[in-house]
Design a protein around this motif. Structure first.
Motif, mmCIF file in Angstrom:
data_model
loop_
_atom_site.group_PDB
_atom_site.id
_atom_site.type_symbol
_atom_site.label_atom_id
_atom_site.label_comp_id
_atom_site.label_asym_id
_atom_site.label_seq_id
_atom_site.Cartn_x
_atom_site.Cartn_y
_atom_site.Cartn_z
ATOM 1 N N ASP A 45 21.039 102.809 48.956
ATOM 2 C CA ASP A 45 21.321 103.400 50.121
ATOM 3 C C ASP A 45 20.108 104.268 50.501
ATOM 4 N N SER A 46 19.676 104.179 51.520
ATOM 5 C CA SER A 46 18.613 105.185 52.219
ATOM 6 C C SER A 46 18.919 106.600 51.733
ATOM 7 N N ALA A 47 19.829 107.101 51.661
ATOM 8 C CA ALA A 47 20.560 108.472 51.272
ATOM 9 C C ALA A 47 20.107 108.902 49.948
ATOM 10 N N PHE A 48 19.579 107.874 48.760
ATOM 11 C CA PHE A 48 19.081 108.052 47.607
ATOM 12 C C PHE A 48 17.855 108.547 47.904
ATOM 13 N N LEU A 49 17.079 108.286 48.869
ATOM 14 C CA LEU A 49 15.665 108.017 48.931
ATOM 15 C C LEU A 49 15.220 109.570 49.376
ATOM 16 N N THR A 50 15.594 110.638 48.694
ATOM 17 C CA THR A 50 15.316 111.864 49.122
ATOM 18 C C THR A 50 13.983 112.314 48.793
ATOM 19 N N GLU A 51 13.513 113.342 49.464
ATOM 20 C CA GLU A 51 11.804 113.682 49.330
ATOM 21 C C GLU A 51 11.664 114.113 47.591
ATOM 22 N N ASP A 52 12.438 114.410 46.942
ATOM 23 C CA ASP A 52 12.034 114.815 45.767
ATOM 24 C C ASP A 52 12.155 113.467 44.758
ATOM 25 N N VAL A 53 13.240 112.488 45.190
ATOM 26 C CA VAL A 53 12.997 111.231 44.370
ATOM 27 C C VAL A 53 11.701 110.601 44.885
ATOM 28 N N LYS A 54 11.393 110.379 46.111
ATOM 29 C CA LYS A 54 10.101 109.921 46.326
ATOM 30 C C LYS A 54 8.796 110.308 45.630
ATOM 31 N N ARG A 55 9.007 111.449 45.606
ATOM 32 C CA ARG A 55 7.924 112.411 44.836
ATOM 33 C C ARG A 55 7.700 111.820 43.417
ATOM 34 N N VAL A 56 8.830 111.581 42.730
ATOM 35 C CA VAL A 56 8.885 111.272 41.511
ATOM 36 C C VAL A 56 8.165 109.729 41.393
ATOM 37 N N PHE A 57 8.759 108.991 42.354
ATOM 38 C CA PHE A 57 7.929 107.543 42.358
ATOM 39 C C PHE A 57 6.286 107.786 42.472
ATOM 40 N N GLN A 58 6.106 108.620 43.308
ATOM 41 C CA GLN A 58 4.756 108.658 43.681
ATOM 42 C C GLN A 58 3.806 109.106 42.446
ATOM 43 N N LEU A 59 4.426 110.079 41.892
ATOM 44 C CA LEU A 59 3.631 110.677 40.681
ATOM 45 C C LEU A 59 3.903 109.890 39.250
ATOM 46 N N SER A 60 4.631 108.809 39.274
ATOM 47 C CA SER A 60 4.934 107.883 38.290
ATOM 48 C C SER A 60 3.674 106.977 38.100
ATOM 49 N N GLU A 61 3.496 106.769 36.725
ATOM 50 C CA GLU A 61 2.503 105.809 36.287
ATOM 51 C C GLU A 61 3.094 104.289 36.584
ATOM 52 N N VAL A 62 4.035 104.087 36.825
ATOM 53 C CA VAL A 62 4.703 102.777 37.204
ATOM 54 C C VAL A 62 4.571 102.505 38.482
ATOM 55 N N LEU A 63 3.952 101.342 38.883
ATOM 56 C CA LEU A 63 3.708 101.204 40.337
ATOM 57 C C LEU A 63 5.173 100.506 40.893
ATOM 58 N N THR A 64 5.233 101.134 42.261
ATOM 59 C CA THR A 64 6.489 100.597 42.628
ATOM 60 C C THR A 64 6.309 100.312 43.804
ATOM 61 N N CYS A 65 7.055 99.469 44.300
ATOM 62 C CA CYS A 65 6.995 98.803 45.807
ATOM 63 C C CYS A 65 8.418 99.104 46.591
ATOM 64 N N PHE A 66 8.345 99.033 47.970
ATOM 65 C CA PHE A 66 9.439 99.342 48.419
ATOM 66 C C PHE A 66 9.640 98.426 49.606
ATOM 67 N N SER A 67 11.047 97.961 50.171
ATOM 68 C CA SER A 67 11.334 97.118 50.962
ATOM 69 C C SER A 67 12.405 97.749 51.840
#
Length: 452
Positions: free
Chosen positions: A47-69
Protein backbone atom coordinates in the motif's frame (compact mmCIF):
# COMPACT_ATOMS: atom_id res chain seq x y z
CA UNK A 1 14.36 -17.63 -6.85
CA UNK A 2 11.81 -14.85 -7.32
CA UNK A 3 9.74 -14.24 -4.19
CA UNK A 4 6.67 -12.03 -3.96
CA UNK A 5 5.83 -10.55 -0.55
CA UNK A 6 2.38 -9.07 -0.03
CA UNK A 7 2.37 -6.69 2.95
CA UNK A 8 -1.37 -6.10 3.18
CA UNK A 9 -3.20 -2.86 3.95
CA UNK A 10 -2.23 -2.34 7.59
CA UNK A 11 0.37 0.41 7.20
CA UNK A 12 -1.77 3.19 8.58
CA UNK A 13 -3.15 1.19 11.50
CA UNK A 14 -0.05 1.37 13.70
CA UNK A 15 -0.71 -2.08 15.19
CA UNK A 16 1.45 -5.18 15.42
CA UNK A 17 0.80 -6.38 11.86
CA UNK A 18 1.81 -2.97 10.49
CA UNK A 19 5.04 -3.03 12.51
CA UNK A 20 5.78 -6.58 11.38
CA UNK A 21 5.10 -5.83 7.71
CA UNK A 22 7.17 -2.65 7.70
CA UNK A 23 10.05 -4.47 9.38
CA UNK A 24 9.78 -7.33 6.90
CA UNK A 25 10.13 -4.85 4.05
CA UNK A 26 13.28 -3.25 5.46
CA UNK A 27 14.87 -6.38 6.91
CA UNK A 28 14.45 -8.42 3.72
CA UNK A 29 16.24 -5.63 1.86
CA UNK A 30 19.20 -6.09 4.21
CA UNK A 31 19.11 -9.87 3.89
CA UNK A 32 19.17 -9.69 0.09
CA UNK A 33 22.11 -7.29 0.34
CA UNK A 34 24.01 -9.78 2.50
CA UNK A 35 23.42 -12.49 -0.13
CA UNK A 36 24.92 -10.57 -3.03
CA UNK A 37 26.33 -13.78 -4.52
CA UNK A 38 22.88 -15.32 -4.87
CA UNK A 39 20.27 -14.72 -7.56
CA UNK A 40 17.26 -14.18 -5.32
CA UNK A 41 14.82 -11.45 -6.37
CA UNK A 42 12.10 -9.87 -4.24
CA UNK A 43 8.86 -8.27 -5.40
CA UNK A 44 6.96 -6.38 -2.69
CA UNK A 45 3.26 -5.58 -3.10
CA UNK A 46 2.55 -2.63 -0.83
CA UNK A 47 0.00 0.00 0.00
CA UNK A 48 1.29 3.50 -0.73
CA UNK A 49 1.06 4.27 3.01
CA UNK A 50 4.06 2.00 3.59
CA UNK A 51 6.32 4.22 1.51
CA UNK A 52 6.95 6.93 4.07
CA UNK A 53 9.90 9.28 3.64
CA UNK A 54 12.08 7.34 6.07
CA UNK A 55 11.36 4.07 4.25
CA UNK A 56 12.17 5.64 0.88
CA UNK A 57 15.41 6.97 2.35
CA UNK A 58 16.45 3.46 3.40
CA UNK A 59 15.97 2.21 -0.14
CA UNK A 60 17.84 5.17 -1.60
CA UNK A 61 20.85 4.54 0.65
CA UNK A 62 20.82 0.76 0.24
CA UNK A 63 23.45 -0.99 -1.86
CA UNK A 64 20.66 -3.13 -3.29
CA UNK A 65 19.25 -1.58 -6.47
CA UNK A 66 15.47 -1.19 -6.22
CA UNK A 67 12.82 -0.39 -8.83
CA UNK A 68 9.34 1.04 -8.20
CA UNK A 69 6.13 0.40 -10.13
CA UNK A 70 3.28 2.79 -9.31
CA UNK A 71 -0.24 1.33 -9.25
CA UNK A 72 0.00 -0.27 -12.67
CA UNK A 73 0.29 -3.77 -14.09
CA UNK A 74 2.87 -2.53 -16.60
CA UNK A 75 5.70 -4.93 -17.32
CA UNK A 76 6.35 -8.20 -15.58
CA UNK A 77 9.05 -8.23 -12.90
CA UNK A 78 11.53 -9.82 -15.31
CA UNK A 79 11.76 -6.54 -17.24
CA UNK A 80 12.80 -4.68 -14.10
CA UNK A 81 15.42 -7.26 -13.17
CA UNK A 82 17.30 -7.16 -16.48
CA UNK A 83 20.97 -6.09 -16.21
CA UNK A 84 21.66 -2.43 -16.94
CA UNK A 85 24.32 -1.36 -19.50
CA UNK A 86 26.80 -0.85 -16.66
CA UNK A 87 26.26 -4.42 -15.46
CA UNK A 88 24.23 -3.48 -12.39
CA UNK A 89 20.96 -5.31 -11.81
CA UNK A 90 17.98 -4.54 -9.62
CA UNK A 91 17.08 -7.28 -7.17
CA UNK A 92 14.08 -5.66 -5.49
CA UNK A 93 10.86 -4.40 -7.09
CA UNK A 94 8.26 -2.42 -5.15
CA UNK A 95 4.79 -2.61 -6.67
CA UNK A 96 2.35 -0.08 -5.22
CA UNK A 97 -1.14 -1.56 -5.00
CA UNK A 98 -4.15 0.29 -6.42
CA UNK A 99 -5.81 2.62 -3.94
CA UNK A 100 -8.86 1.33 -2.12
CA UNK A 101 -11.65 2.87 -0.07
CA UNK A 102 -11.01 1.43 3.35
CA UNK A 103 -9.07 -1.49 4.78
CA UNK A 104 -11.54 -4.29 4.06
CA UNK A 105 -12.28 -3.14 0.51
CA UNK A 106 -8.52 -3.10 -0.04
CA UNK A 107 -8.25 -6.73 1.04
CA UNK A 108 -10.97 -7.74 -1.42
CA UNK A 109 -9.36 -5.68 -4.18
CA UNK A 110 -6.05 -7.40 -3.55
CA UNK A 111 -7.71 -10.80 -3.89
CA UNK A 112 -8.37 -9.78 -7.49
CA UNK A 113 -5.03 -8.15 -8.28
CA UNK A 114 -2.52 -10.40 -6.52
CA UNK A 115 -3.15 -13.49 -8.68
CA UNK A 116 -2.61 -11.33 -11.77
CA UNK A 117 0.60 -9.84 -10.39
CA UNK A 118 1.87 -13.27 -9.35
CA UNK A 119 1.35 -14.56 -12.88
CA UNK A 120 2.85 -11.67 -14.86
CA UNK A 121 5.76 -11.42 -12.41
CA UNK A 122 6.43 -15.17 -12.75
CA UNK A 123 6.84 -15.68 -9.03
CA UNK A 124 8.34 -18.87 -7.65
CA UNK A 125 6.72 -18.21 -4.29
CA UNK A 126 4.23 -15.71 -2.85
CA UNK A 127 4.30 -14.78 0.85
CA UNK A 128 1.29 -12.97 2.32
CA UNK A 129 2.32 -11.35 5.60
CA UNK A 130 -1.11 -10.34 6.92
CA UNK A 131 -3.32 -13.41 7.51
CA UNK A 132 -4.84 -13.94 4.06
CA UNK A 133 -3.46 -15.68 0.98
CA UNK A 134 -4.34 -14.79 -2.60
CA UNK A 135 -6.89 -17.58 -2.81
CA UNK A 136 -7.29 -17.49 -6.61
CA UNK A 137 -3.55 -17.61 -7.34
CA UNK A 138 -1.94 -20.80 -8.64
CA UNK A 139 1.46 -19.68 -7.33
CA UNK A 140 2.90 -21.67 -4.39
CA UNK A 141 2.16 -19.66 -1.25
CA UNK A 142 3.18 -19.19 2.36
CA UNK A 143 1.05 -17.10 4.72
CA UNK A 144 1.87 -15.49 8.04
CA UNK A 145 -1.23 -15.82 10.22
CA UNK A 146 -1.30 -13.49 13.23
CA UNK A 147 -4.83 -14.40 14.31
CA UNK A 148 -8.11 -15.87 13.08
CA UNK A 149 -10.14 -13.29 14.96
CA UNK A 150 -12.05 -11.85 12.01
CA UNK A 151 -13.58 -15.23 11.29
CA UNK A 152 -13.82 -16.62 14.81
CA UNK A 153 -14.09 -13.83 17.40
CA UNK A 154 -14.46 -16.46 20.11
CA UNK A 155 -16.33 -15.08 23.10
CA UNK A 156 -16.46 -11.61 21.53
CA UNK A 157 -19.46 -11.79 19.21
CA UNK A 158 -21.53 -9.57 21.48
CA UNK A 159 -18.76 -7.34 22.80
CA UNK A 160 -20.41 -3.99 22.19
CA UNK A 161 -18.59 -1.30 20.26
CA UNK A 162 -16.90 -2.28 17.02
CA UNK A 163 -18.21 -5.84 17.02
CA UNK A 164 -17.80 -7.85 13.82
CA UNK A 165 -20.94 -8.42 11.79
CA UNK A 166 -22.12 -11.90 10.89
CA UNK A 167 -21.57 -11.25 7.16
CA UNK A 168 -17.95 -10.22 7.73
CA UNK A 169 -17.33 -13.28 9.91
CA UNK A 170 -18.74 -15.59 7.25
CA UNK A 171 -16.65 -13.93 4.53
CA UNK A 172 -13.43 -14.36 6.49
CA UNK A 173 -14.28 -17.94 7.41
CA UNK A 174 -14.71 -18.84 3.74
CA UNK A 175 -11.44 -17.16 2.84
CA UNK A 176 -9.53 -18.87 5.67
CA UNK A 177 -10.95 -22.29 4.82
CA UNK A 178 -10.13 -21.85 1.14
CA UNK A 179 -6.54 -20.79 1.76
CA UNK A 180 -5.68 -23.63 4.12
CA UNK A 181 -6.72 -26.10 1.45
CA UNK A 182 -4.12 -24.86 -1.01
CA UNK A 183 -1.17 -23.03 0.60
CA UNK A 184 2.20 -24.73 0.98
CA UNK A 185 3.14 -23.42 4.42
CA UNK A 186 1.89 -21.33 7.33
CA UNK A 187 3.92 -19.11 9.63
CA UNK A 188 2.48 -18.09 12.99
CA UNK A 189 3.93 -15.88 15.72
CA UNK A 190 2.45 -17.87 18.62
CA UNK A 191 2.28 -21.57 19.45
CA UNK A 192 -1.38 -21.52 20.49
CA UNK A 193 -2.29 -20.17 17.05
CA UNK A 194 -0.44 -23.01 15.34
CA UNK A 195 -2.52 -25.42 17.41
CA UNK A 196 -5.73 -23.58 16.51
CA UNK A 197 -4.96 -23.76 12.79
CA UNK A 198 -4.32 -27.48 13.07
CA UNK A 199 -7.51 -27.99 15.07
CA UNK A 200 -9.82 -25.92 12.87
CA UNK A 201 -8.50 -26.86 9.45
CA UNK A 202 -6.60 -30.15 9.97
CA UNK A 203 -3.65 -28.38 8.36
CA UNK A 204 -0.49 -30.49 8.35
CA UNK A 205 1.53 -29.66 11.48
CA UNK A 206 4.74 -30.23 9.53
CA UNK A 207 3.76 -27.27 7.36
CA UNK A 208 3.32 -24.85 10.27
CA UNK A 209 6.29 -22.91 11.65
CA UNK A 210 6.07 -20.65 14.69
CA UNK A 211 8.36 -17.63 14.33
CA UNK A 212 8.00 -15.21 17.27
CA UNK A 213 8.27 -11.52 16.54
CA UNK A 214 10.76 -9.20 18.24
CA UNK A 215 11.76 -5.58 18.63
CA UNK A 216 11.88 -3.60 15.41
CA UNK A 217 14.85 -1.39 14.54
CA UNK A 218 13.30 1.67 16.23
CA UNK A 219 12.83 -0.07 19.58
CA UNK A 220 16.15 -1.93 19.36
CA UNK A 221 18.09 1.28 18.77
CA UNK A 222 16.30 3.07 21.60
CA UNK A 223 16.91 0.18 23.99
CA UNK A 224 20.58 0.17 23.04
CA UNK A 225 20.82 3.91 23.60
CA UNK A 226 19.43 3.49 27.13
CA UNK A 227 21.97 0.77 27.86
CA UNK A 228 24.76 3.02 26.59
CA UNK A 229 23.86 5.88 28.96
CA UNK A 230 27.11 6.69 30.73
CA UNK A 231 25.43 7.73 33.99
CA UNK A 232 23.83 4.33 34.42
CA UNK A 233 20.73 5.98 35.89
CA UNK A 234 17.35 5.53 34.28
CA UNK A 235 15.92 8.67 32.74
CA UNK A 236 12.95 10.16 34.56
CA UNK A 237 9.47 10.08 33.05
CA UNK A 238 9.68 13.79 32.27
CA UNK A 239 13.06 13.38 30.56
CA UNK A 240 11.70 10.53 28.47
CA UNK A 241 8.60 12.51 27.52
CA UNK A 242 10.88 15.27 26.27
CA UNK A 243 11.98 12.76 23.62
CA UNK A 244 8.37 12.73 22.37
CA UNK A 245 7.83 16.05 20.54
CA UNK A 246 4.24 15.04 19.79
CA UNK A 247 3.47 15.09 23.51
CA UNK A 248 3.56 18.84 23.90
CA UNK A 249 5.05 20.53 26.93
CA UNK A 250 1.69 21.55 28.37
CA UNK A 251 0.44 17.96 28.39
CA UNK A 252 3.77 16.72 29.70
CA UNK A 253 3.49 18.99 32.74
CA UNK A 254 0.06 17.59 33.59
CA UNK A 255 1.24 13.99 33.52
CA UNK A 256 2.54 12.81 36.84
CA UNK A 257 5.43 10.40 37.01
CA UNK A 258 3.98 6.94 37.37
CA UNK A 259 1.26 7.36 34.76
CA UNK A 260 -0.74 4.52 33.24
CA UNK A 261 -0.51 4.23 29.45
CA UNK A 262 -3.45 2.93 27.43
CA UNK A 263 -3.81 2.60 23.65
CA UNK A 264 -7.53 3.07 23.00
CA UNK A 265 -9.47 1.40 20.21
CA UNK A 266 -13.06 0.41 19.47
CA UNK A 267 -11.84 -3.02 18.40
CA UNK A 268 -13.67 -5.25 20.90
CA UNK A 269 -10.49 -7.24 21.51
CA UNK A 270 -8.89 -4.19 23.12
CA UNK A 271 -11.38 -4.25 26.01
CA UNK A 272 -11.93 -0.50 26.09
CA UNK A 273 -14.81 -0.24 28.55
CA UNK A 274 -13.51 -2.66 31.16
CA UNK A 275 -10.02 -1.14 31.01
CA UNK A 276 -11.22 2.40 31.64
CA UNK A 277 -13.67 1.35 34.35
CA UNK A 278 -10.93 -0.65 36.04
CA UNK A 279 -8.78 2.47 36.27
CA UNK A 280 -11.68 4.54 37.65
CA UNK A 281 -12.37 1.82 40.22
CA UNK A 282 -8.91 2.12 41.77
CA UNK A 283 -9.08 3.42 45.31
CA UNK A 284 -8.29 7.09 45.89
CA UNK A 285 -4.64 6.54 46.79
CA UNK A 286 -3.92 4.52 43.68
CA UNK A 287 -5.92 6.73 41.37
CA UNK A 288 -3.14 9.27 41.83
CA UNK A 289 -1.61 7.65 38.76
CA UNK A 290 -2.63 9.70 35.75
CA UNK A 291 -4.08 7.99 32.70
CA UNK A 292 -2.59 8.80 29.30
CA UNK A 293 -4.84 7.62 26.47
CA UNK A 294 -3.38 7.36 22.98
CA UNK A 295 -5.76 7.64 20.03
CA UNK A 296 -6.11 9.82 16.95
CA UNK A 297 -9.80 9.06 16.53
CA UNK A 298 -12.36 11.64 17.64
CA UNK A 299 -14.90 8.86 17.84
CA UNK A 300 -12.70 6.85 20.21
CA UNK A 301 -12.02 9.92 22.37
CA UNK A 302 -15.73 10.56 22.67
CA UNK A 303 -16.34 6.93 23.65
CA UNK A 304 -13.58 7.10 26.27
CA UNK A 305 -15.02 10.24 27.82
CA UNK A 306 -18.50 8.72 27.91
CA UNK A 307 -17.22 5.58 29.62
CA UNK A 308 -15.14 7.49 32.16
CA UNK A 309 -17.96 9.90 32.97
CA UNK A 310 -20.50 7.09 33.30
CA UNK A 311 -18.08 5.30 35.63
CA UNK A 312 -17.95 8.24 38.01
CA UNK A 313 -14.93 10.19 36.82
CA UNK A 314 -15.56 13.95 36.73
CA UNK A 315 -13.66 15.73 33.97
CA UNK A 316 -12.33 19.21 34.57
CA UNK A 317 -13.26 21.77 31.94
CA UNK A 318 -9.72 22.06 30.65
CA UNK A 319 -8.32 19.11 28.67
CA UNK A 320 -5.94 17.23 30.87
CA UNK A 321 -6.57 19.39 33.92
CA UNK A 322 -6.55 17.64 37.26
CA UNK A 323 -9.78 16.50 38.77
CA UNK A 324 -10.11 14.39 41.90
CA UNK A 325 -6.32 14.62 42.19
CA UNK A 326 -5.64 12.90 38.86
CA UNK A 327 -5.35 13.64 35.17
CA UNK A 328 -6.81 11.97 32.12
CA UNK A 329 -4.88 13.11 29.08
CA UNK A 330 -5.49 12.29 25.43
CA UNK A 331 -2.69 12.37 22.86
CA UNK A 332 -2.78 11.54 19.16
CA UNK A 333 -1.07 8.44 17.84
CA UNK A 334 2.65 9.14 17.91
CA UNK A 335 5.22 8.56 15.17
CA UNK A 336 6.93 5.21 15.55
CA UNK A 337 10.18 6.85 16.69
CA UNK A 338 8.41 8.36 19.72
CA UNK A 339 6.78 5.15 20.90
CA UNK A 340 9.83 3.73 22.76
CA UNK A 341 10.37 6.76 25.04
CA UNK A 342 6.62 7.04 25.65
CA UNK A 343 6.31 3.40 26.72
CA UNK A 344 9.52 3.64 28.73
CA UNK A 345 8.20 6.72 30.55
CA UNK A 346 5.03 4.95 31.66
CA UNK A 347 4.80 3.26 35.04
CA UNK A 348 2.36 0.69 33.66
CA UNK A 349 1.14 -0.26 30.21
CA UNK A 350 -2.50 -1.34 30.47
CA UNK A 351 -3.27 -3.99 27.81
CA UNK A 352 -5.88 -6.42 29.20
CA UNK A 353 -6.97 -7.53 25.74
CA UNK A 354 -9.66 -10.18 25.36
CA UNK A 355 -7.87 -11.83 22.45
CA UNK A 356 -4.25 -11.48 21.41
CA UNK A 357 -1.83 -12.95 18.91
CA UNK A 358 1.83 -12.35 19.66
CA UNK A 359 1.22 -9.40 22.00
CA UNK A 360 3.82 -7.00 20.60
CA UNK A 361 3.04 -3.94 22.80
CA UNK A 362 3.41 -6.00 25.98
CA UNK A 363 6.66 -7.51 24.70
CA UNK A 364 8.03 -4.07 23.81
CA UNK A 365 7.11 -2.66 27.22
CA UNK A 366 8.75 -5.47 29.18
CA UNK A 367 11.86 -5.20 26.99
CA UNK A 368 12.13 -1.54 28.01
CA UNK A 369 11.53 -2.24 31.70
CA UNK A 370 7.92 -1.05 31.91
CA UNK A 371 5.35 -2.99 33.92
CA UNK A 372 2.46 -4.55 32.03
CA UNK A 373 -1.08 -5.44 33.08
CA UNK A 374 -2.36 -8.04 30.65
CA UNK A 375 -4.30 -11.24 30.18
CA UNK A 376 -2.60 -14.59 29.68
CA UNK A 377 -0.57 -13.61 26.62
CA UNK A 378 1.75 -16.41 25.51
CA UNK A 379 4.87 -14.29 24.98
CA UNK A 380 4.43 -12.53 28.35
CA UNK A 381 4.14 -15.88 30.12
CA UNK A 382 7.24 -17.10 28.26
CA UNK A 383 9.22 -14.10 29.49
CA UNK A 384 8.18 -14.87 33.08
CA UNK A 385 9.08 -11.34 34.09
CA UNK A 386 8.52 -9.61 37.42
CA UNK A 387 7.15 -6.78 35.27
CA UNK A 388 4.15 -8.90 34.25
CA UNK A 389 0.87 -8.52 36.15
CA UNK A 390 -1.72 -10.95 34.86
CA UNK A 391 -5.46 -10.44 35.14
CA UNK A 392 -8.71 -11.94 33.96
CA UNK A 393 -9.59 -9.47 31.19
CA UNK A 394 -13.30 -10.31 31.43
CA UNK A 395 -13.38 -8.89 34.97
CA UNK A 396 -13.13 -5.17 35.74
CA UNK A 397 -12.40 -6.00 39.36
CA UNK A 398 -9.50 -8.28 38.43
CA UNK A 399 -8.03 -5.71 36.04
CA UNK A 400 -8.21 -3.17 38.90
CA UNK A 401 -6.53 -5.66 41.24
CA UNK A 402 -3.64 -6.26 38.82
CA UNK A 403 -3.29 -2.54 38.10
CA UNK A 404 -3.20 -1.74 41.80
CA UNK A 405 -0.53 -4.41 42.35
CA UNK A 406 1.57 -2.99 39.52
CA UNK A 407 1.32 0.57 40.86
CA UNK A 408 2.20 -0.66 44.35
CA UNK A 409 5.22 -2.58 43.02
CA UNK A 410 3.88 -5.77 44.56
CA UNK A 411 5.92 -8.80 43.60
CA UNK A 412 3.60 -11.50 42.31
CA UNK A 413 4.36 -15.12 41.62
CA UNK A 414 5.10 -15.21 37.91
CA UNK A 415 3.48 -17.63 35.53
CA UNK A 416 6.25 -19.56 33.79
CA UNK A 417 5.58 -21.38 30.55
CA UNK A 418 6.65 -25.04 30.56
CA UNK A 419 10.11 -25.55 29.09
CA UNK A 420 11.15 -21.90 29.37
CA UNK A 421 14.59 -21.68 30.95
CA UNK A 422 16.32 -18.52 32.13
CA UNK A 423 18.54 -18.66 29.05
CA UNK A 424 15.49 -18.91 26.78
CA UNK A 425 13.86 -15.91 28.44
CA UNK A 426 16.97 -13.76 28.02
CA UNK A 427 17.13 -14.76 24.35
CA UNK A 428 13.48 -13.79 23.90
CA UNK A 429 14.07 -10.34 25.39
CA UNK A 430 16.93 -9.78 22.95
CA UNK A 431 14.94 -10.99 19.96
CA UNK A 432 14.45 -8.62 17.01
CA UNK A 433 12.30 -8.43 13.90
CA UNK A 434 15.49 -9.04 11.92
CA UNK A 435 15.76 -12.45 13.59
CA UNK A 436 12.19 -13.21 12.53
CA UNK A 437 12.95 -12.09 8.96
CA UNK A 438 16.00 -14.36 8.73
CA UNK A 439 13.97 -17.35 9.91
CA UNK A 440 11.28 -16.45 7.38
CA UNK A 441 13.87 -16.34 4.60
CA UNK A 442 14.94 -19.87 5.50
CA UNK A 443 11.32 -20.94 5.00
CA UNK A 444 11.43 -19.40 1.51
CA UNK A 445 14.55 -21.36 0.64
CA UNK A 446 13.15 -24.67 1.89
CA UNK A 447 9.88 -24.16 0.04
CA UNK A 448 11.69 -23.21 -3.17
CA UNK A 449 13.49 -26.55 -3.07
CA UNK A 450 10.27 -28.42 -2.35
CA UNK A 451 8.02 -26.82 -4.96
CA UNK A 452 10.67 -25.96 -7.54
Amino acid sequence: MRIGIYLGRHAGAGGGIAVYSRSLLLDMLEIVGERSHEEDELVFYVDSAFLTEDVKRVFQLSEVLTCFSQESFGFGAGQYFKPLPNGARARVLIRVLPKALGHRSGILLDQLFLPIFAKIDRLDLLHSSANLAAVASSCPQVVTVHDLYQGWPVGLEGEGRGKISRIVRLLYRRMFKAQFKKIEHTITDARFLAEEIYRRFSFDKAKITTIPLGLDAVFSEFKQSLQNESSGEKLSAQELLELCPSVNEEIGEKIESGFVLFFASLDPRKNLERSLRAWVNLDQTQQGASLLIVTSSKRVRKACKQILSASGFAFAKEQGAKEQGVSVVFVDWLPRTEMPPLISAAEVLLVPTLAEGFGLPAFEAISLGTKVVTGKVEIVADLSSSLSYFCKPESEADISRALKSALNDEVLSSSVSPGQTSKNRVALLERTMRDAARETYLIYQKLALRVG
